[in-house]
Write a protein that holds these residues in place. Structure first.
Motif: not given
Lengths: 280, 153
Positions: A14-15, A134-136, A143-146, A162-165
Motif C-alpha cells: 500500500d505504501a 535496500d530500496l523498494g 540494493s545500493v552500496s553506501a 522508492e522507499l528505504i527498506l
C-alpha cells in the motif's frame, strides 16, 4: 490553505502504491521533516505518506554473516540492541550521540539516510563498514552500496517513488569499526566533524582494508580515499598519525557555516585521526 | 480527518489534519496547556510528552502517527488531585523556578523513573539532556529526580 493528505499505510504494498507517482513526501519519525517544514507539514506538502505503521520495516536481525537493520528502527532501538552491541557497537555509539531521548525515540536509521544531511551521524559508519541500502517500490527492490548512495548535497540514489527498506552490514571477522563525533557539547549537538573508520588488524598490528569516512566536511558524507591509502598496510604509530593527519587535512574540503569554520573542521578531523592512530 | 486520541487515559475524538503537530492538538484542541512550546524544533524539550511510555517532543510528532498510542501529558501525572512522587519531589527540592521547562522535565524524569535505570547523577543527566532549563536550575531538578527514585525504591 488545504491540509496535506495524510496516509498511514500498514502494508508495504500500500505504501508503494501511494509513492508510485513520485509526488508524495514520505515521513518516518518526522524529527527532520517537521523542522524542515517549520512546524507546518500541511503548508509544506500536498501529500504525506506516513511510514510509521509499517512494522515490517522495523527490527534488527543477523542473517548469516550480515547484520540487517530495518529502516524504521529508531536510535533507541539501535542503542538497546544486544546484537548491535556485539556486532557493530560503533553504530550504537553513534545513535547515542543523536539528539537526546526525545529524538532517539522517534528518529530512525532510514530517516538519517534519506535526509542525507552532510552531518548525518550514522552515515560515515555506513560508508566505513561497507553497508548497502535496500530500496523498494512498485518497480521492485534493489540494493545500493553506501559508497554510491549520497550523490551530492542532500541528493541520494533513492528515486522519488522508492522507499528505504533496510540496511545491510557485512559482519567481517576480526574487523574493527570505530566512531567519533565532535560537536559543540555532548548532548543534542549537530556535529562539527563526525568520523568513522574500519580496518582489519593483522597479527603484526598492521591495519588492512582500511576505510575512513567523514561527515560535515563536504557537501555529503564522504570517504577519505587518499588518507585510507596512507594508512593501508601500516602499523599505527606516532609517525603514521602525523603523516595521515596531514593527508586528511589536505584531502577534505569543509566549509564555513553556522556550526563551525572550515579551518576548525580541518584541525579537528586531523586531530581525531591523529589520536586514533597514536593511541590504538 | 476525524481521529481518536488516548490522552491521560481518556479517549478524545478530534477533527484535525493528520499532519498537525501533536503539541498543537494537545494545547489548542484539547485545552491541555500544561505542555509548553519552547523552540519548536526538538532542541529544548519543553513540549515533552509520553507516547506509549517513551518521551518524545510533541512539536515533532504529526498527530496522525499517534492515533493508536497512549499519550501522557503533565496533566496526567497527578491522580485524584494528589501529586505523583516525582512532582512532590520537585516541590520538596525546589526543582522548579519559572516553570517553563518543568512539564517537560517532569515527563522526561517520569520516563527515566519508569525505565528502572539506576538513578546515578550521570544517568539522570543523560535522561534530561534533551530538556533545557534557562533558570539554570539543573542541580535541583537532578536532586528531585534522585529523591523520587529514592522514595520509590
Amino acid at each position: 490553505m488545504a491540509n496535506a493528505v495524510f496516509e498511514s499505510p500498514r502494508q508495504l504494498e500500500d505504501a508503494y502504491a501511494l509513492m508510485a507517482d513520485g509526488l508524495a513526501r514520505p515521513i518516518a519519525g518526522a524529527t527532520d521533516a517537521l523542522v524542515q517544514a517549520d512546524g507546518d507539514l500541511d503548508a509544506a506538502h500536498a501529500r504525506i505518506v506516513d511510514l510509521w505503521q509499517l512494522e515490517e520495516l522495523r527490527g534488527i536481525a543477523q542473517q548469516g554473516d550480515t547484520l540487517v537493520i530495518g529502516a524504521l528502527t529508531t536510535y533507541t532501538d539501535i542503542r538497546r540492541s544486544p546484537l548491535i552491541q556485539e556486532t557493530l557497537p560503533a553504530l550504537a555509539a553513534a545513535a547515542s550521540t543523536i539528539g537526546a531521548a526525545q529524538i532517539q525515540n522517534r528518529g530512525t536509521l532510514g530517516g538519517n539516510i534519506a535526509n542525507a544531511s552532510p552531518a548525518g551521524d550514522t552515515l560515515p559508519i555506513l560508508l566505513a563498514a561497507r553497508a548497502s541500502i535496500d530500496l523498494g517500490g512498485t518497480r521492485g527492490e534493489r540494493s545500493v552500496s553506501a559508497d554510491a548512495f549520497w550523490t551530492g548535497y542532500r541528493q541520494t540514489a533513492r528515486q522519488r517513488d522508492e522507499l528505504i527498506l533496510r540496511v545491510r552490514f557485512p559482519i567481517l571477522d576480526g574487523h574493527r569499526v570505530w566512531f567519533r563525533k565532535v560537536g559543540t557539547r555532548r548532548a543534542q549537538a549537530i556535529s562539527k566533524v563526525v568520523m568513522a573508520a574500519a580496518w582489519h588488524p593483522s597479527t603484526n598490528g598492521a591495519w588492512h582494508d582500511v576505510r575512513l569516512a567523514l561527515g560535515s566536511v563536504a557537501e555529503r558524507p564522504i570517504r577519505a580515499i587518499e588518507t585510507e591509502r596512507a594508512i593501508e598496510g601500516r602499523r599505527p604509530s606516532a609517525a603514521l598519525a602525523d603523516q595521515a593527519a596531514k593527508v586528511l587535512i589536505a584531502e577534505i574540503r569543509p566549509i564555513d557555516d553556522v556550526r563551525s569554520t572550515a579551518a576548525y573542521r580541518r584541525a579537528v578531523a586531523g586531530g581525531i585521526l591523529h589520536r586514533l592512530l597514536s593511541t590504538t | 480527518m476525524k481521529m481518536a486520541l488516548q490522552v491521560n487515559g481518556e479517549r478524545h475524538v478530534v477533527g484535525v489534519s493528520g499532519a498537525r503537530r501533536l503539541l498543537d492538538v494537545l494545547r489548542e484542541d484539547l485545552g491541555l496547556t500544561g505542555t509548553k512550546e519552547g523552540c519548536g524544533e526538538g532542541e529544548c524539550g519543553a513540549c515533552s510528552v509520553l507516547v506509549d511510555g517513551a518521551v518524545v517532543d510533541s512539536c515533532l510528532v504529526p498527530v496522525g502517527q499517534v492515533t493508536d498510542a497512549s499519550i501522557v501529558t503533565v496533566e496526567g501525572l497527578a491522580a485524584d488531585g494528589v501529586l505523583n512522587p516525582l512532582q512532590q519531589a520537585f516541590l520538596d527540592t525546589g526543582g522548579a523556578q519559572c516553570g517553563m521547562c518543568t512539564p517537560g522535565m517532569l515527563i522526561a524524569g517520569q520516563a527515566f523513573l519508569a525505565s528502572g535505570e539506576e538513578a546515578t547523577d550521570d544517568h539522570i543527566r543523560e535522561a534530561i539532556a534533551g530538556n533545557l532549563c534557562r533558570c539554570t536550575g539543573y542541580t535541583k531538578i537532578i536532586e528531585a529526580i534522585a529523591l523520587a527514585a529514592e522514595r520509590s525504591a
